[in-house]
Design an enzyme around this catalytic site. Structure first.
Site, mmCIF file in Angstrom:
data_model
loop_
_atom_site.group_PDB
_atom_site.id
_atom_site.type_symbol
_atom_site.label_atom_id
_atom_site.label_comp_id
_atom_site.label_asym_id
_atom_site.label_seq_id
_atom_site.Cartn_x
_atom_site.Cartn_y
_atom_site.Cartn_z
ATOM 1 N N LYS A 119 13.641 -20.649 56.940
ATOM 2 C CA LYS A 119 14.174 -19.750 55.912
ATOM 3 C C LYS A 119 13.222 -19.591 54.742
ATOM 4 O O LYS A 119 12.957 -18.477 54.278
ATOM 5 C CB LYS A 119 15.521 -20.257 55.378
ATOM 6 C CG LYS A 119 16.647 -20.331 56.361
ATOM 7 C CD LYS A 119 17.956 -20.700 55.691
ATOM 8 C CE LYS A 119 17.973 -22.088 55.084
ATOM 9 N NZ LYS A 119 17.855 -23.156 56.069
ATOM 10 N N ASN A 142 18.417 -20.008 47.698
ATOM 11 C CA ASN A 142 18.345 -21.417 48.095
ATOM 12 C C ASN A 142 16.931 -21.970 47.932
ATOM 13 O O ASN A 142 16.654 -23.097 48.317
ATOM 14 C CB ASN A 142 18.805 -21.561 49.559
ATOM 15 C CG ASN A 142 19.096 -22.988 49.942
ATOM 16 O OD1 ASN A 142 19.791 -23.710 49.240
ATOM 17 N ND2 ASN A 142 18.574 -23.414 51.083
ATOM 18 N N HIS A 187 23.690 -30.431 59.180
ATOM 19 C CA HIS A 187 24.868 -30.515 58.308
ATOM 20 C C HIS A 187 26.169 -30.688 59.087
ATOM 21 O O HIS A 187 27.216 -30.181 58.668
ATOM 22 C CB HIS A 187 24.967 -29.263 57.423
ATOM 23 C CG HIS A 187 23.734 -28.953 56.646
ATOM 24 N ND1 HIS A 187 23.199 -29.820 55.721
ATOM 25 C CD2 HIS A 187 22.905 -27.877 56.676
ATOM 26 C CE1 HIS A 187 22.108 -29.289 55.194
ATOM 27 N NE2 HIS A 187 21.905 -28.122 55.764
#
Length: 445
Positions: A119, A142, A187
């Site tokens: 990303k 982010n 996660h």
């Protein structure tokens, strides 16, 4: 327009960079709001920067504040499944995140990137392409700047990296284009439904996108989407690859654009990242000449397959951020070199099983240098591994033998804590020593 009509009492959950950006954005709005902040840490970062008139509850929850609120803005690190937030939601109070506030206020084009890996690279690369084309661009989310902090700078284009956590609390973000790069487990402690729940959160990036971009080589990223779609991958469809005179080229709809060998970024995964970036760049009218110029010079984010030195035909590559097995596998998969790979691995292995690396290494012309506390775990993966105590020793040993066409790659697959404060310090040490060693191979060309 800010999308807060009828709102009076706002509670911000979590301080730090994101929470402060939310508070500062709310204070800037023309409407007068009653703003309160809750952070369960005893000494939350940024508390001394809170504007006058904003109350803070630190070290605990304040249920009364939550239940009295008209709107709750939740920082991405705080799970919506937290009991106090569930109670507020069940009471009919809207819970959103900073990106949703951004969505309700932004009035310029936005593109966004999500995925398990890559990303930050794609986000930064698209931002650099826009700058090369002369576009006033804001890059954040982010990565880097909080999205709301960029609004005051009135950019002409925004490029956002968005995590699954941010997307969970975002419902109205209109995007010129959105890309979902790839999917792998991460996660899982946040998603009781496992990989499916994690992916569904990421899929929210497409909800209001004008163009959806997915990965043809990872079809888990393909949305159920009724609008315009395109894709990237390693065949010759859409944004892909073609062969020209025996060499691979980036191509768009089968038309060659630029030789893969000209890309400054290192690694096969970064070829895919370049294709994804091109799709987003095209969606917002970034000049392709500028996009290609950027790919030729952009060496990546620090510590992520970063080309530190390229001299005398030898590339020294800093991938210190590869602190786990998956990151190192990504760096090695599809790696093509004219010469030998001198691979530096080791550190604190965190109890991981590294046997998955054995077949990956078997396909490479590699000399392995094993260092640090758990370096011995890697020496069993190949024949003739060299065992040393420190990364510095490994680099010295490599410098003696490297030749033009070789690459020295630090991709340790381990945390750095046994010998360095963090992966950044380890990467900085690698770059500093590479710069000193670069001339030692000058006579071997």
């Amino acid at each position: 327009m800010n999308g807060l009509v009828g709102i009076n009492k706002v509670v911000v959950i979590g301080l730090g960079m994101t929470g402060l950006s939310v508070v500062n954005h709310l204070v800037r709005l023309p409407q007068l709001l009653d703003i309160k902040v809750i952070d369960t840490r005893d000494n939350p970062p940024g508390q001394e920067q809170l504007p006058t008139g904003v109350d803070l509850c630190a070290g605990q929850w304040n249920l009364q504040w939550l239940l009295d609120a008209d709107l709750i803005v939740v920082s991405p690190g705080i799970a919506l499944a937290t009991p106090e937030l569930l109670l507020a939601a069940q009471s009919g109070i809207e819970l959103i995140g900073d990106i949703e506030l951004f969505a309700r206020a932004v009035n310029k084009p936005v593109v966004a990137i999500t995925g398990s890996n890559g990303k930050s690279t794609v986000t930064s690369l698209v931002g650099e392409m826009a700058k090369e084309a002369g576009i006033d661009v804001g890059v954040g989310g982010n990565i880097g700047f909080a999205a709301l902090d960029m609004l005051g700078q009135d950019h002409d284009l925004y490029v956002l990296e968005l995590s699954s956590f941010q997307l969970e609390t975002t419902s109205s973000l209109v995007l010129e284009a959105a890309v979902y790069l790839n999917l792998s487990e991460d996660h899982m402690d946040r998603y009781p439904g496992g990989l499916a729940d994690y992916s569904n959160a990421k899929m929210r990036i497409f909800d209001h996108a004008k163009l959806a971009v997915y990965n043809r080589d990872d079809l888990a990223t393909k949305p159920d989407f009724n609008g315009n779609m395109t894709s990237f991958g390693f065949d010759n469809t859409d944004y892909g690859l073609v062969m020209v005179d025996g060499a691979e080229w980036l191509a768009i709809a089968g038309e060659p654009l630029m030789a893969v060998s000209e890309i400054a970024l290192v690694g096969r995964h970064n070829v895919a990242n370049c294709l994804a970036a091109l799709a987003l760049a095209d969606a917002v009218g970034i000049d392709r000449i500028a996009a290609c110029q950027t790919m030729r010079r952009y060496t990546g984010l620090a510590h992520r397959c970063q080309l530190a030195v390229n001299r005398h035909g030898v590339k020294w590559v800093n991938d210190s951020k590869a602190t786990n097995l998956a990151s190192t596998v990504a760096a090695l998969t599809g790696l093509q070199l004219a010469g030998k790979l001198h691979l530096l691995m080791g550190g604190d292995g965190k109890g991981a099983d590294f046997s998955e690396l054995k077949p990956v290494l078997a396909d490479l012309n590699v000399q392995l240098y094993c260092f640090g506390r758990d370096g011995h775990l890697f020496s069993e993966l190949v024949e003739n591994a060299i065992n040393v105590d420190t990364m510095s020793e490994a680099m010295d040993r490599a410098a003696v033998t490297v030749k033009a066409g070789d690459m020295v790659l630090l991709s340790p697959a381990c945390a750095s804590w046994d010998q360095f404060a963090n992966f950044m310090a380890r990467g900085d040490a690698f770059v500093e020593q590479a710069l000193r060693l670069q001339d030692s191979v000058s006579g071997k060309m």
